[in-house]
Design a protein around this motif. Structure first.
Motif, short mmCIF file in Angstrom:
data_model
loop_
_atom_site.label_atom_id
_atom_site.label_comp_id
_atom_site.label_asym_id
_atom_site.label_seq_id
_atom_site.Cartn_x
_atom_site.Cartn_y
_atom_site.Cartn_z
N GLU A 54 5.90 13.17 -3.77
CA GLU A 54 5.79 11.98 -2.93
C GLU A 54 5.19 12.30 -1.56
N PHE A 55 4.87 13.57 -1.32
CA PHE A 55 4.32 13.90 0.00
C PHE A 55 3.01 13.14 0.22
N GLY A 56 2.93 12.43 1.31
CA GLY A 56 1.73 11.65 1.62
C GLY A 56 1.90 10.17 1.27
N ALA A 57 2.93 9.87 0.47
CA ALA A 57 3.11 8.49 0.01
C ALA A 57 3.67 7.61 1.12
N SER A 58 3.58 6.32 0.91
CA SER A 58 4.18 5.39 1.88
C SER A 58 4.70 4.17 1.13
N GLU A 59 5.30 3.26 1.91
CA GLU A 59 5.80 2.03 1.29
C GLU A 59 4.99 0.84 1.75
N LYS A 60 3.76 1.13 2.15
CA LYS A 60 2.87 0.06 2.63
C LYS A 60 2.85 -1.15 1.70
N GLY A 61 2.80 -0.87 0.40
CA GLY A 61 2.63 -1.97 -0.54
C GLY A 61 3.93 -2.47 -1.15
N LYS A 62 5.05 -2.08 -0.54
CA LYS A 62 6.34 -2.45 -1.13
C LYS A 62 6.46 -3.96 -1.33
N GLY A 63 6.87 -4.34 -2.53
CA GLY A 63 7.02 -5.76 -2.81
C GLY A 63 5.71 -6.47 -3.09
N ARG A 64 4.62 -5.71 -3.13
CA ARG A 64 3.32 -6.34 -3.37
C ARG A 64 2.75 -5.89 -4.71
N LEU A 65 1.96 -6.76 -5.29
CA LEU A 65 1.38 -6.47 -6.60
C LEU A 65 -0.14 -6.41 -6.51
N HIS B 172 -9.03 3.63 -12.24
CA HIS B 172 -7.87 4.47 -12.54
C HIS B 172 -7.34 5.12 -11.26
N SER B 173 -8.25 5.64 -10.45
CA SER B 173 -7.83 6.28 -9.21
C SER B 173 -7.21 5.25 -8.26
N LEU B 174 -7.81 4.08 -8.16
CA LEU B 174 -7.24 3.06 -7.27
C LEU B 174 -5.85 2.63 -7.74
N GLY B 175 -5.65 2.62 -9.04
CA GLY B 175 -4.32 2.29 -9.57
C GLY B 175 -3.29 3.29 -9.07
N ARG B 176 -3.63 4.57 -9.18
CA ARG B 176 -2.69 5.60 -8.73
C ARG B 176 -2.49 5.56 -7.22
N LEU B 177 -3.56 5.32 -6.48
CA LEU B 177 -3.43 5.25 -5.01
C LEU B 177 -2.52 4.09 -4.60
N HIS B 178 -2.66 2.97 -5.28
CA HIS B 178 -1.81 1.83 -4.94
C HIS B 178 -0.34 2.14 -5.25
N GLU B 179 -0.09 2.73 -6.40
CA GLU B 179 1.29 3.06 -6.74
C GLU B 179 1.87 4.06 -5.73
N MET C 42 -3.45 19.65 6.29
CA MET C 42 -2.31 19.20 5.48
C MET C 42 -1.64 17.98 6.12
N ALA C 43 -1.56 18.01 7.44
CA ALA C 43 -0.92 16.90 8.14
C ALA C 43 -1.73 15.61 7.99
N ARG C 44 -3.00 15.72 7.64
CA ARG C 44 -3.84 14.52 7.52
C ARG C 44 -3.81 13.91 6.13
N PHE C 45 -3.20 14.61 5.18
CA PHE C 45 -3.30 14.18 3.78
C PHE C 45 -2.91 12.72 3.56
N GLY C 46 -1.73 12.36 4.04
CA GLY C 46 -1.23 11.00 3.80
C GLY C 46 -2.20 9.94 4.31
N GLN C 47 -2.68 10.14 5.53
CA GLN C 47 -3.60 9.16 6.12
C GLN C 47 -4.88 9.06 5.28
N LYS C 48 -5.35 10.19 4.77
CA LYS C 48 -6.58 10.16 3.95
C LYS C 48 -6.38 9.33 2.69
N THR C 49 -5.21 9.47 2.07
CA THR C 49 -4.99 8.70 0.85
C THR C 49 -4.92 7.20 1.19
N LEU C 50 -4.42 6.92 2.38
CA LEU C 50 -4.34 5.53 2.82
C LEU C 50 -5.74 4.98 3.15
N ASP C 51 -6.55 5.81 3.79
CA ASP C 51 -7.93 5.40 4.07
C ASP C 51 -8.66 5.09 2.76
#
Ligand code: ARG
Length: 560
Positions: free
Chosen positions: A96-107, A133-140, A483-492
């Motif tokens: 879960e490193f890099g993950a967030s709850e940005k989309g929580k409750g959203r579909l 496929h990649s966007l699916g995983r990024l959203h999850e 490494m510290a930038r990873f999460g933000q990159k996945t969000l970008d």
């Protein structure tokens, strides 16, 4: 990871929204705050504001130094502190490193791949397949619930052609033996014969009209052709690790076209033109065709009915259409029409360019023949096997790894460039273990894994409790900061619907890791503290590679 701490500190001295930039040159710090927009309000030159801020603002703990450079305030992170915090976070969060709850409750509903039945899947559908496929995983990863939609191209006049061809020339045994190949043969034949004799074209149209009316014979054959095709697609998706929640294609929505058209007529949007039913959209010269003069539904009308149905049945917050940019106008019109009808939901055409052959040719014709995804995949597997035989003949589970490498090469190669542009699809290059490739990163991951395995053999376990203050080498600092930038990159990547943002970051990260690996020995390091800190950094890097690759649809093996 640390931006918000700097932003919070800035907000104590600055009013309004604070945004940080990443300076183009690391010499200018890790983050910069531009002061231009403050100049008007404070009635001071941005240079002066920057200097004042650098001197007077509160320095967050994670920051080593604050300087002013022209109109910018520059922030230099304290790398050893960053290392401690980031590695601790990786060990605590793992996958879960890099993950967030940005989309929580959203579909997020994502339509992608959507090949046409009656033909093998063509490489033209590959960009959409990989991107979706990649966007699916990024959203999850960022907390969304995801619904994956495969809008099969299983309706249209081509099925009239196939039915006519099969009834005229078809042989049951051949169809059962190699169904999809045989359907292609029949399709080519009926297309050629129709050119010579218009009666064939006429008959094909007739069969499609019957199919639309639900004629039993036509429907029976259509459904048989469809099942053969879908079986093949599913096999391929299984190899690629892709699953869908729905295979409802054009045929599923065709019966809903009538009521969609009624709605448009009631609103006064539809009009007759030369016997065809059309709808004009502001800003477009070409209208959308809803019904042909012979009464058949169209691609456009099926998309209208589909979207209306999806709005009603899928409670999505965003609906992504991963489809090539040659269909841009179609989607612009479709979305405009929906807004005209009062639907304000978020629809996005995630458009992609083409995959080209080396030298620039379109992939649809290679020495005169079509390129199919299955061929590309099989070729990739064969090449991957060959490389594995050369590099690591002792490897266990060779076939499994060869498939992972092949899929990794295709996904990474296909996603590395901005999706809006064309990509040269060079399988040999994509499969190379060197350069900007998936196998290069997978190999880097395996390399990190093997150090960890060996350390464990010595009874040494990577731990986040290591003392990171001993990490002083520039190569170590680079890995830590990236490494510290990873999460933000996945969000970008998610925010722009552009997986290449993550892919390019991973290349940078992989290179930094390999430099660190070569410059800073771990297991042979005599200083125990340094050894432990490096080991933890290696394991954290491995985890980042694993997570990043997974978000691109790639499984990184521990050994290869
Ligand atoms: N089957 C179509 C094709 O091959 C792609 C479908 C795109 N999606 C849509 N909703 N029209 O071009």
């Amino acid at each position: 990871m640390f931006e918000h701490e700097i932003i919070a500190a800035l907000q104590k001295s600055v009013k309004g929204e604070v945004r940080l930039e990443v300076p183009p040159d690391a010499k200018l710090g890790d983050f910069a705050f531009p002061c231009f927009s403050l100049a008007k309000e404070l009635k001071k030159a941005p240079q002066v504001i920057a200097q004042d801020l650098a001197k007077s603002m509160h320095r967050p703990e994670i920051v080593r130094e604050i300087t002013a450079e022209g109109p910018y305030v520059n922030f230099f992170l304290d790398t050893t502190k960053v290392a401690k915090r980031v590695v601790e976070r990786v060990f605590a969060q793992r996958k879960e490193f890099g993950a967030s709850e940005k989309g929580k409750g959203r579909l997020a509903a994502i339509e992608f791949s959507s090949p046409n039945i009656g033909k093998p899947m063509h490489t033209g559908h590959l960009p959409s397949t990989l991107i979706g496929h990649s966007l699916g995983r990024l959203h999850e990863f960022h907390g969304y619930r995801v619904v994956r939609l495969n809008y099969l191209g299983d309706w249209g006049t081509q099925f009239g052609k196939l039915i006519h061809a099969y009834l005229t020339w078809g042989e049951k045994e051949k169809l059962e033996k190699e169904p999809v190949k045989y359907l292609v043969e029949l399709y080519v034949k009926v297309t050629e014969e129709s050119k010579k004799d218009l009666a064939h074209a006429e008959a094909a149209r007739g069969w499609f009209a019957k199919l639309e009316k639900g004629d039993q014979m036509a429907t029976g054959l259509w459904s048989k052709f469809k099942h053969y095709s879908v079986d093949e697609f599913r096999k391929m998706y299984a190899m690629l690790g892709i699953e869908f929640d729905s295979y409802n294609g054009e045929a599923y929505y065709a019966p809903k076209v009538e009521s969609a058209i009624e709605l448009l007529q009631k609103k006064g949007f539809a009009q007759l033109h030369d016997g065809a039913l059309i709808v004009r959209i502001d800003g477009f010269d070409v209208p959308m065709m809803l019904k042909k003069s012979n009464g058949s539904t169209t691609y456009a009308s099926r998309d209208v009915a589909t979207l209306l149905d999806r709005i009603e049945t899928i409670p999505f917050d965003v609906l992504l259409y991963c489809v090539g940019h040659e269909q841009s106008m179609h989607f612009q019109q479709l979305f405009s029409l929906m807004r005209k009808l009062g639907h304000g939901k978020n629809f996005v055409h995630v458009a992609n360019g083409l995959y080209l052959l080396e030298g620039g040719g379109k992939m649809s014709t290679r020495e005169g023949r079509t390129v199919f995804v299955e061929e590309v995949l099989n070729e990739a597997i064969a090449l991957a096997k060959k490389t594995i035989e050369e590099k690591n003949p002792q490897l266990k589970r060779k076939d499994e790894v060869a498939l992972q490498v092949a899929v990794g090469a295709i996904f990474f190669g296909g996603l590395l460039n901005d999706r809006a542009k064309d990509t040269v699809f060079d399988l040999n290059r994509f499969l190379s273990f060197e350069g900007d490739t998936g196998p290069y990163l997978m190999y880097t991951h395996a390399r990190a894994s093997s150090i960890i395995t060996r350390a464990r053999e010595f009874g040494l376990e990577p731990k986040a409790s290591a003392d990171f203050f001993v990490l002083k080498h520039p190569a170590e600092e680079r890995v830590v900061k990236l490494m510290a930038r990873f999460g933000q990159k996945t969000l970008d990547a998610l925010n722009e619907y552009k997986p290449h943002v993550l892919a390019q970051y991973l290349i940078e990260f992989g290179r930094a890791f390999n430099e660190f690996y070569h410059a800073c020995p771990c297991l042979s390091e005599p200083n125990e503290d340094v050894k432990r800190a490096r080991l933890a950094l290696i394991e954290a890097s491995r985890q980042v590679l694993e997570n990043g690759l997974r978000l691109l649809g790639i499984t990184a093996p521990f050994e290869m």
